[in-house]
Design an enzyme around this catalytic site. Structure first.
Site, mmCIF file in Angstrom:
data_model
loop_
_atom_site.group_PDB
_atom_site.id
_atom_site.type_symbol
_atom_site.label_atom_id
_atom_site.label_comp_id
_atom_site.label_asym_id
_atom_site.label_seq_id
_atom_site.Cartn_x
_atom_site.Cartn_y
_atom_site.Cartn_z
ATOM 1 N N SER A 232 0.694 -6.453 -6.983
ATOM 2 C CA SER A 232 -0.064 -6.406 -5.966
ATOM 3 C C SER A 232 0.465 -5.311 -4.970
ATOM 4 C CB SER A 232 -0.367 -7.663 -5.116
ATOM 5 O OG SER A 232 0.629 -7.636 -4.084
ATOM 6 N N LYS A 233 -0.425 -4.664 -4.196
ATOM 7 C CA LYS A 233 0.199 -3.542 -3.349
ATOM 8 C C LYS A 233 0.879 -4.060 -2.055
ATOM 9 C CE LYS A 233 -4.287 -2.668 -1.126
ATOM 10 N NZ LYS A 233 -5.609 -1.723 -1.096
ATOM 11 N N ARG A 234 0.867 -5.335 -1.857
ATOM 12 C CA ARG A 234 1.566 -5.981 -0.776
ATOM 13 C C ARG A 234 2.802 -6.270 -1.273
ATOM 14 N NH1 ARG A 234 -3.331 -7.381 0.150
ATOM 15 N NH2 ARG A 234 -3.269 -8.922 -1.498
#
Ligand code: GLU
Length: 454
Positions: A232-234
């Protein structure tokens, strides 16, 4: 004629999962002499940004996917085809395959008693002439998606609600726009992320209702981190650009990405694109999640770096070196650097001591090396450096002798010298480094440390 496409939405940094899908498609286009269409799905104006589109295009070019190749077509921008999306909806309305609906979410909830219930078909036969447009799904039977990766996947039609294809404000939804574009662009194989499998029965029904033969579907597995969580990009480093900016070589990245969910069928791992590309088959793509192992990628990168011809390695290092640094001097140590780094970004810290007036001292290295007795070693060695024959072997013997005179093995005696010369306890082989740095500069550095210590 194979026509594949890659259809990213420019809503963030370019994800390594996107890059992997793009490469799988690229392999199919290239091995068949077909076409790879790049379509930017930019209809969600609120979430798109032009710099993300540019980021996608430049990151794709970095991994070899660009208009320089005869297989490449585009980029097309989905927003330019909104008229065609609307016309498709009009055709479906005319053919009775879709209908207008004016129900709000609250209306549906009031009738069905639940927020999670699908649409109840209230407007199906009301003959409305405006509103949102819903596709009339079959009441019975199953929609079978024959997926090259997932196999035969059945979706019971009764569980599929009449889904919206055009919003009340006239804007087409992804599910429709994506199909219409694929039809117009004569796409034969849709290879994309697994998360779109749930859209596929709807899209297949749309293809059929619009009178066209659906494409071959292939949904490639998710990519997970070491905790088996979807990248996930977070949470994870997912942007292809960040790997580029850290000094990964594009060819290592391409090789590694291709192995996320696919393999050549034997235990080979390090394979250039030219060997992988013809072997790639959708049928050989795994269903299970693919683990993105940065350590392994790093190891791949080190191997690719070491395999470069020296002159190519030198050229690839260039952007990592300060413009003012003497390239001739760098060339003298380049071979030593090449065997030691896993990333091009690591080159700088290995060689900066050669170019700077004074090395960059790493405090932890300094504290570790400058123990009691360090000054004696440094002054003894400085004395020897004034006259020793200037080659790595003699430089080494001289330090061994100074060490012995003070009861220290070479390893221990080296530490203060290394930190004085390079600023750090780890780096290129010490005596080669001193040899390249030269007598005067080396002596200056030993003396400068002595001055600091006294
Ligand atoms: N625009 C979609 C996405 O970025 C891709 C859809 C597709 O490949 O069909 O997820």
């Amino acid at each position: 004629m194979t026509r594949v496409r890659f259809a990213p939405s420019p809503t963030g940094m370019f994800h390594v999962g996107g890059a992997r899908s793009a490469l799988f498609n690229w392999a199919l286009a290239e091995q068949s002499g077909g076409t790879f269409v790049l379509r930017i799905e930019d209809t969600d104006a609120a979430r798109n940004r032009p710099e993300w589109t540019e980021g996608i295009i430049s990151a794709l070019a970095w991994i070899g996917i660009s208009g320089d190749s005869p297989y490449f077509e585009g980029p097309y921008f989905q927003s330019a085809y909104e008229q065609a999306h609307r016309e498709a909806a009009v055709k479906l309305l005319k053919d009775g395959r879709a209908y207008y609906c004016t129900c709000t979410r609250d209306d549906v909830k009031a009738r069905t008693g639940s927020e999670h219930q699908g649409y109840d078909g209230y407007c199906r036969d009301r003959g409305l002439t405006e509103g949102a447009v819903r596709f009339r799904t079959p009441d019975e039977g199953v929609t079978v998606v024959d997926d090259k990766v997932r196999g035969r996947v059945e979706f019971p039609n009764a569980a599929m609600e009449d889904f919206v294809i055009v919003r009340g404000d006239g804007s087409p939804l992804f599910v429709l726009a994506n199909v219409v574009d694929d039809m117009e662009m004569r796409i034969t194989e849709v290879v994309r992320a697994e998360e779109h499998l749930s859209n596929t029965p709807k899209q297949q029904l749309l293809w059929e209702a619009l009178g066209a033969q659906p494409p071959v579907w292939a949904h490639v597995p998710v990519i997970v981190n070491e905790k088996r969580q979807k990248l996930s990009k977070r949470r994870d480093k997912v942007a292809l650009e960040s790997y580029r900016d850290e000094g990964y070589l594009a060819e290592a990245m391409v090789n590694y990405l291709m192995l996320l969910g696919w393999g050549p069928g034997d235990d080979r791992e390090i394979m250039p694109w030219s060997e992988m590309m013809p072997l790639f088959r959708l049928e050989d793509v795994n269903q299970s999640p693919a683990f993105f192992d940065e350590k392994k990628l790093r190891a791949f990168n080190g191997e690719y770096i070491r395999a470069l011809p020296l002159d190519v390695f030198i050229a690839r290092c260039d952007p990592w070196l300060d413009p003012s640094w003497d390239r001739g001097l760098f060339a003298k140590v380049a071979e030593l650097v090449q065997t030691r780094v896993a990333l091009l970004s690591e080159v700088t810290a290995n060689v900066d001591f050669l170019f700077l007036e004074e090395p960059v001292f790493d405090q932890a290295s300094w504290d570790k090396a400058m123990k009691p007795g360090a000054a004696e070693i440094l002054s003894g060695y400085a004395e020897r450096l004034e006259s020793v024959s200037w080659d790595p072997e003699s430089l080494k013997v001289a330090l061994e002798e100074v060490g012995t005179a003070h009861g220290l093995k070479l390893g221990k005696a080296q530490a203060p010298v290394r930190v004085s010369i390079t600023g750090r306890t780890v780096g290129l082989p010490l005596f080669e480094s001193i040899a390249v740095l030269g007598r005067e500069r080396s002596l200056d550095r030993l003396r400068a440390t002595l001055a600091k210590l006294s």
